[in-house]
Design an enzyme around this catalytic site. Structure first.
Site, PDB file in Angstrom:
ATOM      1  N   ASP A  50       0.809  -1.222   0.000  1.00 16.92           N
ATOM      2  CA  ASP A  50       0.000   0.000   0.000  1.00 16.92           C
ATOM      3  C   ASP A  50       0.843   1.273   0.000  1.00 16.92           C
ATOM      4  OD1 ASP A  50      -2.192  -1.565  -0.109  1.00 16.92           O
ATOM      5  OD2 ASP A  50      -3.167  -0.789   1.702  1.00 16.92           O
ATOM      6  N   ASP A 317     -10.532  -2.143  12.418  1.00 17.09           N
ATOM      7  CA  ASP A 317      -9.516  -3.075  11.914  1.00 17.09           C
ATOM      8  C   ASP A 317      -9.065  -4.053  13.001  1.00 17.09           C
ATOM      9  OD1 ASP A 317      -9.679  -2.055   9.428  1.00 17.09           O
ATOM     10  OD2 ASP A 317      -7.769  -0.979   9.456  1.00 17.09           O
ATOM     11  N   GLU A 345     -11.305  -4.681   2.332  1.00 15.46           N
ATOM     12  CA  GLU A 345     -10.595  -5.491   1.341  1.00 15.46           C
ATOM     13  C   GLU A 345     -11.478  -6.631   0.812  1.00 15.46           C
ATOM     14  OE1 GLU A 345      -9.309  -3.850   3.700  1.00 15.46           O
ATOM     15  OE2 GLU A 345      -7.177  -3.397   3.358  1.00 15.46           O
ATOM     16  N   ARG A 391      -5.670  -8.853   6.649  1.00 20.64           N
ATOM     17  CA  ARG A 391      -6.086  -9.041   8.051  1.00 20.64           C
ATOM     18  C   ARG A 391      -6.708 -10.419   8.295  1.00 20.64           C
ATOM     19  NH1 ARG A 391      -4.293  -4.825  10.196  1.00 20.64           N
ATOM     20  NH2 ARG A 391      -4.449  -2.839   9.123  1.00 20.64           N
ATOM     21  N   LYS A 416       0.317  -6.487   1.933  1.00 16.98           N
ATOM     22  CA  LYS A 416      -0.378  -5.197   1.835  1.00 16.98           C
ATOM     23  C   LYS A 416       0.082  -4.238   2.926  1.00 16.98           C
ATOM     24  CE  LYS A 416      -4.980  -3.553   0.743  1.00 16.98           C
ATOM     25  NZ  LYS A 416      -5.209  -2.306   1.446  1.00 16.98           N
TER      26      LYS A 416
END
Ligand code: DC
Length: 647
Positions: A50, A317, A345, A391, A416
């Site tokens: 990212d 998150d 995502e 994640r 990522k």
């Protein structure tokens, strides 16, 4: 999607890890530094997919970027809108790049196209485009209405009225507008048309804007005012905090697997909302300690985490980590107010429920909540799909702490935000078998055989001290110059290739076994600075599926949390006899009396030194091999392993 990673059954987690830089902070700082007047040096920038997406885009837009060190970037700000007025930008699946760049480009007076991976084109952006169109920006949809890809054209921007923007799908739309509006130099007002979710992320935005010289007045979470005439100015050097969302996996590992697990890089002084994850763990009974720049988690005193029912809107998150931690609690758990999971995502609510069920859990989903029941026993060998969502991959590594092997499909998706996640997870979760003992006790051979039987990694720590001595001797460094020898140890260019040991590319497998090198090793091993210089390197050998470490202080200093500790010894006479036989076999001269005397002297020296003296840890099992052959000694260690590690 490609490949998989098989995690072994795990039971304990303890240790310390340094976190990579925060994604949220890294990408915001990059953009602010790019738009600012002056040069900004950013330290500890996250190196991941990212951030690479953001760096590539900024370079294409005319921003000067120099890499100055491992995690240090120098950004030469353009001091206003981007100078490159035309571009076609590919932004992967990086929401933290796509949204803010859309807003900044819409106010840059150029002609641009922005696109991403197919999933990015399913993630809504309509609320941001609506906000930008209200002030006259020309933003068009190139695919489906409300979604990327987008086209941006030059337009006259009017800021006479407040901008009304929705904040109930993603807080990144507000972040994008806030960061871009100062480009106009005009006063601007944003009013929320709905409730604002994920508020702590807006705090990160405001905090970083202030560091770059732009103040935003905030009335609750409903209205934001940017006074006119403000422009971004470089603050000079800035540091990126460790990633607080990334910290959640390690803290949860500590809470589930005994701990203590310490993360370094975030703490009490963090500007990231996700540090509040520690409060959620504390509410579950975990024991949490916090310093300015670290957080540590241990299991509850009772051993069992408590069930929870929590509104997690402020930590969307890190909340994913709680969904897996719920498996380890004493009752049904509920995660509430997490609707934003559906547009991340992947659809994280659906994905999480599906994969939790593979472990045997009951998982129930609503539009904005998830219910998870705990498990006493986990389904073994579940193959977890990760949906190209970093994640998902990181969260489900924790399931292995349920004492079952777990397969993670497409593990590389962690790139990522956290490219070496599984290595670092191994650094706190991989089981260590520490085998300490005096010289010539046979522990080297035993440790190697045990490692081979279990398929574990092997660390011969004595070889590192021998290599240090040899490298110092070759470099002409006096062996009593502690600082110089420590510098040699810190820079040691040693490689282990199976049985072969290389130093600066030179094979030294035999050379480090020479008597004079052994004597040198014994000298340098008594120096605190040398031991300190080799400590982190030794800990780096702790990798999944596990490590057998052989030395003097493996169980006491290097891996105090090792679940299996063995003190392998034999009478001095037996050890002298073994060495005597070895030497004779190699055709070398040997004398039983001197050998015995040397061993006894070395035992006394190793036990008497002030740092890491050789002694049996209270929690180490004694294996006395005086009357044992190698096979018996190996069996005795494997017996410990069977009793202390999950199958
Ligand atoms: O095990 P060995 O003989 O290869 O070790 C070489 C020297 O290093 C020996 O004098 C002991 C020391 N050593 C140490 O102090 N700590 C360790 N963990 C391993 C070895």
């Amino acid at each position: 999607m490609s490949g998989f990673l098989d995690l072994p059954a795990l039971s304990r987690a303890a240790g310390t890890i340094r976190l990579p830089g925060s994604k949220s902070i890294s990408n915001r700082m990059l953009l602010l530094a790019a738009l600012a007047e002056g040069t900004t040096e950013i330290h500890d920038l996250l190196d991941s997919d990212d951030t690479r997406v953001m760096l590539t885009a900024l370079a294409a837009l005319g921003v000067g970027l120099d890499k100055r060190g491992a995690d240090v970037w120098r950004v030469r700000g353009v001091g206003g809108p981007f100078p490159v007025k035309q571009g076609d930008l590919f932004l992967g699946n990086a929401g933290t790049a796509f949204r803010p760049l859309t807003a900044a480009l819409a106010l840059s007076g150029g002609h641009y196209k922005l696109s991403g991976v197919p999933r990015m084109h399913e993630r809504p952006i309509g609320d941001l485009v609506d906000g930008l169109r209200q002030i006259g920006a020309d933003v068009r949809y190139l695919g489906h209405e409300g979604f990327p890809p987008l086209e941006v054209r030059p337009a006259e921007i009017r800021l006479d009225e407040p901008i009304r923007v929705r904040g109930d799908v993603s807080s990144q739309f507000l972040t994008a507008l806030l960061m871009a509006l100062p480009l106009t130099g005009k006063p601007a007002v944003i009013e929320m048309a709905t409730e604002l979710i994920s508020k702590p992320y807006i705090e990160i935005t405001l905090n970083l804007m202030a560091r770059f010289g732009v103040k935003v007045e905030r009335e609750g979470w409903a209205r934001f005012t940017i006074a006119g005439g403000q422009r971004y100015r470089s603050p000079g050097t800035v540091h990126v905090e460790g990633d607080a969302s990334g910290a959640s996996y390690f803290l949860a590992a500590g809470a589930i697997g005994g701990g203590p697990v310490r993360v370094e890089g975030v703490g009490r002084n963090s500007i990231q909302g996700d540090v509040k994850f520690a409060d959620a763990l504390a509410a579950m009974g975990a024991r949490i300690e916090m310093g300015d720049n670290w957080i540590e988690a241990r299991a509850p005193a009772s051993g069992k985490l408590k069930a929870f029912d929590l509104d997690l809107n402020h930590i969307p998150d890190a909340a994913m980590t709680l969904a897996v931690a719920a498996l380890f609690t004493d009752g049904p758990c509920k995660l509430r107010n997490i609707a934003s999971w559906r547009v991340k995502e992947t659809d994280r609510i659906a994905a999480m429920a599906t994969e939790l069920r593979k472990l045997g859990a009951m998982a129930e989903e609503g539009s904005d909540w998830l219910g998870v029941s705990p498990r006493l026993t986990f389904v073994a060998n579940a193959a977890i799909d990760t949906y190209d969502d970093h994640r998902m991959a990181m969260c489900f590594s924790l399931a292995a702490l349920g004492g079952v092997p777990v397969r993670i499909n497409d593990p590389d998706c962690v790139a990522k935000t956290f490219p070496d996640y599984f290595d670092r997870f191994g650094r706190v979760a991989a089981p260590v078998i520490a085998i300490d003992g005096p010289s010539a006790s046979g522990k080297g051979t035993v440790a190697q055989r045990v490692a081979k039987t279990l398929g574990f990694h092997f660390l011969d720590s004595g070889a590192l001290y021998r290599l240090t001595a040899l490298a110092a001797m070759r470099a002409g460094v006096a062996l009593d110059d502690e600082a110089a020898v420590a510098a040699v140890a810190a820079a040691l260019a040693a490689e282990f290739e199976g049985e072969r040991i290389l130093l600066d590319g030179d094979e030294v497998t035999e050379a480090i076994r020479a008597e004079e090198v052994g004597v040198g090793a014994s000298k340098v091993a008594a120096m605190p600075a040398v031991r300190a210089a080799l400590l982190e390197r030794q800990r780096g050998y702790r990798q999944l599926p596990g490590l057998v470490a052989d030395g003097r202080d493996m169980g006491s200093v290097v891996f105090p949390e090792a679940p299996v500790k063995v003190f392998l010894t034999a009478s001095a006479e037996a050890r002298a006899e073994r060495r005597y036989k070895q030497l004779i076999e190699k055709g070398m001269p040997a004398n039983m009396r001197t050998l015995l005397q040397d061993l006894q002297e070395r035992d006394i020296r190793d036990a008497a030194r002030s740092v890491a003296p050789l002694r049996q840890c209270v929690d180490a099992e004694l294996v006395d091999t005086t009357n044992m052959g190698i096979d018996e000694a190996v069996a005795a260690v494997l017996d410990q392993v069977r009793r202390k590690l999950p199958k």
